[in-house]
Enzyme design. Structure first.
Site, short mmCIF file in Angstrom:
data_model
loop_
_atom_site.label_atom_id
_atom_site.label_comp_id
_atom_site.label_asym_id
_atom_site.label_seq_id
_atom_site.Cartn_x
_atom_site.Cartn_y
_atom_site.Cartn_z
N TRP A 11 0.49 -1.01 -0.52
CA TRP A 11 -0.31 -0.07 0.07
C TRP A 11 1.12 1.52 -0.28
CZ3 TRP A 11 -3.69 -1.11 -1.98
CH2 TRP A 11 -4.97 -2.65 -1.33
N ASP A 42 -1.21 6.76 6.39
CA ASP A 42 -2.52 6.25 6.05
C ASP A 42 -2.62 5.46 7.31
OD1 ASP A 42 -4.35 3.97 5.22
OD2 ASP A 42 -3.13 3.57 3.40
N LYS A 89 -11.99 -1.44 8.28
CA LYS A 89 -11.06 -2.41 9.27
C LYS A 89 -11.76 -1.98 10.82
CE LYS A 89 -8.30 -2.40 5.62
NZ LYS A 89 -8.27 -3.90 4.99
#
Lengths: 355, 355
Positions: A100, A167, A191
């Site tokens: 990511w 992030d 999440k």
């Protein structure tokens, strides 16, 4: 009941799901579904206001920051961050700690210069690089605080001479943070915060509007700040369920309380992985994630059989990401410690069977 | 029961809401909520595949087109259309029929040249311009098929020598269309398709990839086509409810059947508006929308009292948009004709009272 260790969209609290389902049929007794009311109705405006307030309370967001609920996931933020913060002739610094982080920096390259100041790519991202200098002439410094795929996590944040952008998709609201250390924080909801479909952005207002670039309205943070996340129709239901989840977290005692639970869950599981001869961890001990616990079988031929045992025990979502293999137990906020014990019991049973 | 005439997010079918609520607690009996399963699970992949299939069936989408479920609403498409279709030195042609058309063309100006080939702005968008020539050297021609705020609708689409791009947010799935006449169609879900949080895009593959521009992954239609709307985590629940709504529409007989119902609803309401001396329509008769019926009181002093009467009768969402005033009755697919009759009865009662 299933024990949901899925990496995301991940487990949500039972009581939140129950309330959300009620809202889909009749929202707060108004005779209409949350899915069919105007985003400009006082009812939804109250939901959004409470969601923003809960974010500010739970994370102690200081003055001078805006809290946004946007769409498009963290992947959209990969582009919006440089769009808004990186001038064409500027430079952004990135810490490369996983897939990511890599995707984030690739998007930034479309907007300006990118310097990867440290990377653990050569070691398949099994650790978090720590010896690096953040260039003082960078427009910002970007980190990924938790690496869902590899199971690593930054347990300490560097001090940055330039605005730090994070992030936090897979560990936001799992422990206290000092928002003042960051210029911008973003996180896909799916999440620890809510269902897929909304993305939280916390941004320090004074870092915005400095690139001289013309930015389409929907991608322009100042436009979204001015519109209070309602420049256009927001993702009403995803924000509603996020609000309910944040309310649940507050009632549990907030991020301080949940951090203790998360540590207890992670510690129990890592102790078992280290103890059980059939399993081993894959990441550097100091960098192990409290959210995504990755491990493999010492004998890879056992993996299929262990997955079958998990299936028997209603343990779902523990198959590792295809780029790592083995297992990944995601133990987000809403996962009860009883589920962790069920997994540990299964690991012990598996060891007994394969002595 | 409320009679929901809200302009959007708008009314959804009762049975869809019931099924959606069940899925929030336990999706298809798998013991997990639709909100907490992986978008890569076979369960959700089946939902997305069925949603795409239903769009193709209901609209008779020909070969060579891709169907996408994205995020960000139509307002994001205002930017993505020129990002993907308008070269920097190119020209795009826009028909200006309302606020949304205007916002769309404003975004396009960030990417290239824009020619407004006709506009009804000077008359507060009370009609649809019809005498215009679409320039053959334009990269595309953009229309807004239904103007939610003003209550006007294109009842015939022009023949375009260049790819025609249509914002169909407020009338998609309300009547049959010939997709082959369009290069690209987009629509926010929250009127006739589902809840806020996903946006339908139907695009002719061969018009893509011609601008020479580098486009961030999330904003690049070819990347989204290649990823099958799953380049990143999609808005799972919004797609699920859209799929349920499309299934409901198919069971009702599809767009041909719903068009008849929509015409019956609109005709009944316009007949009353034209007949009742206390009310009058505001738009050109030929361009009246079958989705958003706008009208005012002949004596503006009556408006407050009529809104109060509506409130008594559980008629909600009929207050007109602030830029037009008066009333707007949105009569989307899911609104039963019985609700229209309740509104008509209220108008007649109001006329009796104020004779």
């Amino acid at each position: 009941m299933k024990h949901n260790f899925g990496a995301g969209p991940g487990i949500l609290p039972h009581e939140v799901l129950k309330q959300a389902a009620e809202g889909v049929v009749d929202f707060n007794g108004i005779g209409l579904s949350i899915l069919e009311i105007s985003h400009r109705s006082p009812e939804f405006e109250a939901v959004l206001a409470e969601a923003v307030k809960l974010v500010k309370e739970l994370l102690n967001v200081p003055e001078g920051y805006s809290v946004l609920f946007l769409q498009g996931g963290a992947s959209t933020q990969f582009a919006l961050v440089p769009f808004n913060l990186l001038p064409q002739d500027g430079k952004a610094a990135y810490l490369e700690t996983g897939v990511w982080a890599n995707k984030a920096l690739k998007e930034a390259k479309n907007f300006g210069n990118v310097e990867i100041i440290a990377s653990s790519k050569a070691d398949n991202f099994t650790y978090i690089p720590k010896d690096y200098t953040i260039p003082a002439d960078a427009s910002y410094f970007h980190i990924t605080t938790n690496n869902t795929i590899y199971g690593t996590q930054l347990h300490e944040y560097p001090k940055s001479p330039v605005p730090m952008v994070a992030d936090m998709s897979s560990d936001i609201f799992s422990h206290p943070i000092n928002v003042a250390d960051f210029g911008l924080i973003y996180a896909g909801a799916q999440k620890n915060m809510g269902p897929a479909g909304t993305t939280l952005v916390i941004v320090k207002n004074e870092i915005l509007g400095k690139t001289g670039r013309t930015i389409p309205a929907m991608f322009d943070y100042p436009t979204q700040v001015e519109g209070g996340s309602m420049y256009n129709t927001p993702p009403v239901f995803a924000i509603y369920v996020s609000m309910l989840t944040l309310r649940w977290l507050k009632a549990k005692g907030g991020v301080e309380a949940i951090e203790k639970e998360n540590k207890a869950k992670a510690d129990a599981l890592y102790v078992e992985i280290d103890r059980n001869p059939l399993f081993k961890a894959v990441c550097a001990k100091d960098d192990r994630s409290y959210m995504n616990v990755t491990f493999v079988c010492t004998n890879p031929e056992h993996e299929k059989a262990f997955l079958e045992l998990c299936d028997e025990k209603d343990i779902v979502g523990v198959k590792g990401h295809r780029s790592v293999g083995g297992f990944r137990a995601s133990i987000y906020n809403a996962l009860p410690i009883t589920s962790v014990h069920v997994l540990i019991d299964a690991m012990q049973e598996f060891a007994e069977k394969n002595k």
